[in-house]
Design a protein around this motif. Structure first.
Motif, short mmCIF file in Angstrom:
data_model
loop_
_atom_site.label_atom_id
_atom_site.label_comp_id
_atom_site.label_asym_id
_atom_site.label_seq_id
_atom_site.Cartn_x
_atom_site.Cartn_y
_atom_site.Cartn_z
N LYS A 105 40.19 48.04 40.66
CA LYS A 105 38.85 47.55 40.32
C LYS A 105 38.77 47.17 38.84
O LYS A 105 38.12 46.19 38.48
CB LYS A 105 37.81 48.62 40.65
N ASP A 145 29.88 44.65 39.23
CA ASP A 145 30.21 45.88 39.96
C ASP A 145 29.92 45.69 41.46
O ASP A 145 30.70 46.12 42.31
CB ASP A 145 29.38 47.03 39.39
N ASP A 202 40.57 52.67 41.62
CA ASP A 202 39.88 52.47 40.34
C ASP A 202 40.68 51.54 39.43
O ASP A 202 40.11 50.69 38.71
CB ASP A 202 39.66 53.81 39.63
N ILE A 229 32.67 43.44 43.02
CA ILE A 229 33.94 44.16 43.19
C ILE A 229 33.85 45.11 44.38
O ILE A 229 34.77 45.19 45.20
CB ILE A 229 34.28 44.92 41.90
N SER A 230 32.74 45.81 44.50
CA SER A 230 32.55 46.72 45.63
C SER A 230 32.56 45.94 46.94
O SER A 230 33.18 46.37 47.92
CB SER A 230 31.22 47.47 45.47
N PHE A 234 36.32 44.80 47.77
CA PHE A 234 37.23 45.83 48.27
C PHE A 234 36.73 46.43 49.59
O PHE A 234 37.54 46.86 50.42
CB PHE A 234 37.45 46.91 47.21
#
Length: 374
Positions: A333, A193, A330, A196-197, A200
């Protein structure tokens, strides 16, 4: 084969068998430690200055005797020197018998793990510095770490001038001095997580030390690596340049050392297991991004400062999107997570941070349970 030759053959086979058993067994027996009876005062000062950068000092005897337990290498490669953290307060919820006052009088030192709520917490720490009537916290980044630690070693930077330090390379900096004790704390996030954050955020133009230009999420993750593991594996090598007999001459120079992080797979696994076993010795508090409010309460309870009261409404680096934009993001992601989970190389790269995160969660849950039972 005659009787004599047969006996010689059996005896030789027995010798070979005994030697083979000894060789195999010796790998699992404790190795005899090499001992040195005495050490000079100058050598003691040099050794302790070096060891201070990796987490502890040695209590040499009055005549320079080296303690028996000093020679034990844990683990067995050269990057881990000692298991003592004399200037670092351990986690009071897990292992420590220290009283509350020790934590409230210590230098608070925040290890910032990118895209884990750390930027928000750094703004909070700036607020708390003003609350204490102090300047902004001392920032310790990978770029400034060498100069910061050299400054502490040489007395140019004084611990009494700083109540709060923070940054991505702050872990271990407090071992450069002994006049004040330190409490490290950090906030961690589920590694996939977090990655991914980070990806982006970079794609949207956010600041990132890892380039995301023309990269897939898998390529970005492989380049970024296990960031929390890298932060914990960083050591700082401090050496005496000249006038080493006179420590007042300020001869120390420190430099970052990443060789543990880039070690071979076997040594990295040893290092990882060592860190897992000692995570509660490094950090007085470990928070979770996923439970940020409780984390602020833990910090407030531990250090006696209004973390939650003054900072619970502050959020930085959090994206702001319309309903449609958020739905599209979303979906992206979700696809990014699938791509990462399908990549064996990404799994290998993020393995250290996944293991550390699981241990961090265990510690966090212990903290949380004890917090709400008080």
């Amino acid at each position: 084969m005659d009787l004599v030759a047969s006996r010689r053959y059996k005896n030789a086979s027995l010798v070979v068998l005994v030697l083979l058993v000894f060789c195999v067994a010796s790998r699992f027996l404790p190795q005899e430690q090499q001992t040195v009876s005495t050490i000079t005062n100058r050598e003691a000062a040099l050794v302790n200055a070096r060891l201070a950068t990796v987490g502890g000092v040695i209590d040499f005897g009055p005549s320079g005797e080296i303690p028996v337990d000093y020679a034990k290498p844990i683990p067995t490669f050269s990057n881990i020197h000692v298991t003592s953290y004399k200037n670092t307060l351990p986690n009071p919820y897990v292992t420590s018998s220290e009283n509350v006052t020790a934590y409230q009088q210590s230098i608070l030192t925040f290890l910032h793990n990118p895209k884990s709520g750390g930027t928000t917490l750094k703004f909070c720490l700036q607020k708390l510095s003003r609350f204490l009537g102090k300047d902004n916290p001392l920032l310790v980044t990978p770029v400034s770490r060498e100069a910061t630690q050299t400054g502490f070693m040489n007395g140019v930077i004084k611990p009494e001038d700083h109540d709060i330090m923070m940054g991505g390379a702050s872990l271990g900096v407090c071992e450069s001095f002994s006049s004040r004790r330190c409490s490290y704390f950090t906030i961690v996030r589920e590694p996939y997580d977090r990655m991914i954050s980070h990806y982006f955020f970079c794609k949207e133009g956010g600041e990132s030390s890892i380039s995301c230009d023309n990269k897939t999420i898998e390529e970005f993750a492989i380049d970024a690596g296990s960031i929390f593991f890298a932060q914990l594996a960083l050591t700082v090598d401090c050496r005496c340049e000249n006038n080493c007999n006179d420590l007042s001459k300020q001869p120390w120079h420190c430099s970052n050392d990443y060789k543990t992080y880039y070690a071979n797979a076997e040594h990295k696994e040893e290092m990882l297991q060592y860190l897992v076993q000692h995570l509660d010795k490094y950090f007085a508090v470990i928070g979770l991004t996923e439970e940020y409010e409780v984390t602020l309460n833990l910090l407030q309870h531990t250090f006696g400062l209004p973390f939650h009261d003054r900072c619970h409404e502050t959020r930085q680096n959090a994206g702001s999107y319309g309903t449609q934009d958020k739905r599209e993001l979303d979906e992206k992601k979700t696809e990014a997570l699938k791509a990462m989970q399908a990549s064996q190389r990404v799994k290998e790269i993020l393995h250290p941070d996944v293991v550390l995160y699981e241990r961090a969660k265990e510690i966090y849950n212990i903290q949380k349970t004890k917090l709400f039972s008080t």
